[in-house]
Design a protein around this motif. Structure first.
Motif, short mmCIF file in Angstrom:
data_model
loop_
_atom_site.label_atom_id
_atom_site.label_comp_id
_atom_site.label_asym_id
_atom_site.label_seq_id
_atom_site.Cartn_x
_atom_site.Cartn_y
_atom_site.Cartn_z
N GLU A 2 0.83 -1.21 0.00
CA GLU A 2 0.00 0.00 0.00
C GLU A 2 0.86 1.25 0.00
O GLU A 2 0.56 2.23 -0.69
CB GLU A 2 -0.93 0.01 1.22
CG GLU A 2 -2.16 -0.87 1.06
CD GLU A 2 -3.16 -0.63 2.17
OE1 GLU A 2 -2.99 0.34 2.94
OE2 GLU A 2 -4.12 -1.42 2.29
N PHE A 48 -3.16 -7.48 0.80
CA PHE A 48 -4.17 -6.47 1.14
C PHE A 48 -5.25 -7.07 2.04
O PHE A 48 -5.87 -8.07 1.68
CB PHE A 48 -4.79 -5.88 -0.13
CG PHE A 48 -3.79 -5.26 -1.05
CD1 PHE A 48 -2.95 -4.24 -0.61
CD2 PHE A 48 -3.67 -5.70 -2.36
CE1 PHE A 48 -2.02 -3.67 -1.46
CE2 PHE A 48 -2.74 -5.14 -3.22
CZ PHE A 48 -1.91 -4.12 -2.77
N LEU A 339 -8.57 -0.12 -2.69
CA LEU A 339 -7.85 -0.60 -1.51
C LEU A 339 -8.40 -0.01 -0.21
O LEU A 339 -7.91 -0.31 0.87
CB LEU A 339 -6.36 -0.29 -1.63
CG LEU A 339 -5.63 -0.98 -2.79
CD1 LEU A 339 -4.18 -0.53 -2.85
CD2 LEU A 339 -5.71 -2.49 -2.65
#
Length: 464
Positions: A2, A48, A339
């Motif tokens: 990320e 994730f 995300l």
């Protein structure tokens, strides 16, 4: 992973902002940023913990428990969903740009030039400001700026005088684009994204946008630059086509028809725009054989038109770099939304920004946050800011937050010449210096933005 995606996004953002310094067109970092962000997602899909399912508009906290194949399938579905939503905007813009170019093919905008009969600077200022305000709501602020500065160049000899008019045209065009669903790319994004409807957008923003245009124009009438009369170019040129007025009114009417078509059929706006383009193109083909009087058009231009139908010629003139830029930036922001990063940013903004009082709050989001978006759009392109806000906030259709975002992002960019598409194109056409604009025009734009914001808060109180 990320963190890597955020770094890539920030670096791409900086490259877009510094376009004029690094001499690289902003579409390049936008496309590269988009591709790398999605590549990082695909390569690090296992790392994730959550995923935002755009189709269901829900955050999946159980994403980490899914099998690898399920994750990849969900990512592909999300990517396709965002591409479809982005394509709706891009096809809509392609249609609008083509109609405008068809009007220009027939020299339709020369009709507007005929409206200017005075030499008094203050009157001409008001004519151009009002024209920019109205035209930008119909053909978008970028195109309105190009048209009006082109007309200005034909009637005003002195460049030092012209750039003052150009500065006020930028403010007026951005203000006019804010209250119309087809007047600014960011407003179009909110409209197509089912965040605002045409009727409520106009009801909430027409008066604030008018003040945003009128107050700077009124103040400018007292400045030395707008005292006296203009030394004007002689303009005895006739339109290049006997159909110029017909195509102007037909083209503008066709664009205005799109919101009506959407309201009646509930189909996406790009369908109505394609219908409008088809109708305008049909008349363009019919009229094209008798368009030019060869005594009035130089042979090179005549030859250039002879090898193209009006539609083909107009398609070759549209701003494809802008279309690719929007593709890159919207899909890059979609990566952050997928995300769940934007939702975290929205929560942080809500918690960290001081409230001005319950009467000035917009859906739990301080008006200061929305005004900061407006100021931010002067420094950073307003397209990614609005794209980010679409992912950050989840307020329903026609919530007051979306109307205030439409106003702030649409008009805030006037505070710097690089803050809006209208400003950038004016900068290129008249070679306006960044710091000249900052000294002479920015304070007028800031006053208009603040007055317009206050007017919006008043309208919000009235309309409830």
């Amino acid at each position: 992973m990320e963190a890597v995606i955020i770094i890539v996004f920030v670096m791409g953002y900086l490259a877009i902002t510094l376009e004029h310094s690094i001499k690289i067109d902003k579409l390049i970092p936008a496309l590269v940023m988009m591709a790398i962000c999605w590549a990082c997602i695909a390569l690090g899909i296992e790392s994730f913990p959550q995923w935002f399912d755009s189709g269901k508009h829900a955050l999946l906290d159980s994403f980490g428990l899914l099998e690898h194949e399920e994750k990849m399938h969900l990512m592909e579905e999300t990517l396709l969903h965002h591409l479809g939503k982005t394509a709706e905007i891009l096809v809509f813009l392609l249609g609008a740009m083509t109609i405008v170019e068809i009007i220009d093919y027939f020299d339709g905008f020369s009709t507007i030039k005929g409206f200017i009969k005075t030499k008094k600077k203050t009157k001409i200022l008001w004519i151009f400001s009002i024209l920019a305000f109205i035209l930008s709501a119909i053909i978008d602020n970028l195109t309105a700026t190009i048209v009006l500065i082109s007309i200005l160049q034909k009637i005003v000899k002195d460049r030092n005088t012209r750039i003052w008019f150009a500065g006020l045209i930028i403010i007026a065009a951005n203000a006019g684009g804010a209250w119309s669903p087809i007047g600014d790319v960011t407003t179009t994004m909110l409209w197509i994204g089912n965040k605002v409807t045409t009727g409520n957008l106009i009801a909430y923003l027409l008066i604030p946008s008018f003040f945003c245009m009128a107050v700077p124009s009124f103040i400018a009438t007292f400045l030395p630059a707008f005292k006296g009369e203009l030394e004007m170019e002689e303009t005895n040129d006739k339109p290049k086509s006997k159909f110029s007025s017909t195509m102007l009114y037909l083209g503008l009417g066709a664009i205005v028809f799109v919101p009506i078509f959407k309201t009646a059929t509930h189909l996406p706006p790009y369908v109505g725009m394609m219908l409008s383009l088809g109708v305008v193109a049909t008349f363009a083909e019919i009229y094209s054989n008798s368009k030019f009087s060869l005594t009035e058009v130089d042979s090179a231009e005549s030859d250039a038109h002879a090898h193209h139908s009006p539609v083909h010629y107009s398609l070759s003139k549209i701003e494809l770099p802008s279309i690719l830029f929007f593709l890159g930036i919207l899909m890059a922001v979609a990566a952050l939304e997928s995300l769940g990063i934007l939702f975290g940013a929205a929560d942080w903004l809500r918690e960290s920004t001081p409230q001005l009082g319950t009467e000035l709050e917009t859906g739990g989001v301080s008006d200061l946050v929305v005004m900061f978006l407006g100021v931010g759009s002067a420094v950073i392109d307003n397209v990614p800011l609005v794209a980010a806000s679409l992912g950050m906030f989840s307020e329903p259709l026609d919530h007051q937050l979306w109307h205030f975002i439409a106003f702030s992002a649409g008009t805030g960019g006037s505070m710097l010449i690089i803050g809006s598409a209208a400003g950038v194109v004016a900068m290129g056409m008249e070679k306006i210096d960044f710091f000249w604009y900052l000294r002479k025009i920015s304070w007028l734009a800031l006053i208009g933005f603040v007055v317009g914001s206050i007017a919006f808060m008043v309208m919000r109180g009235i309309l409830g």
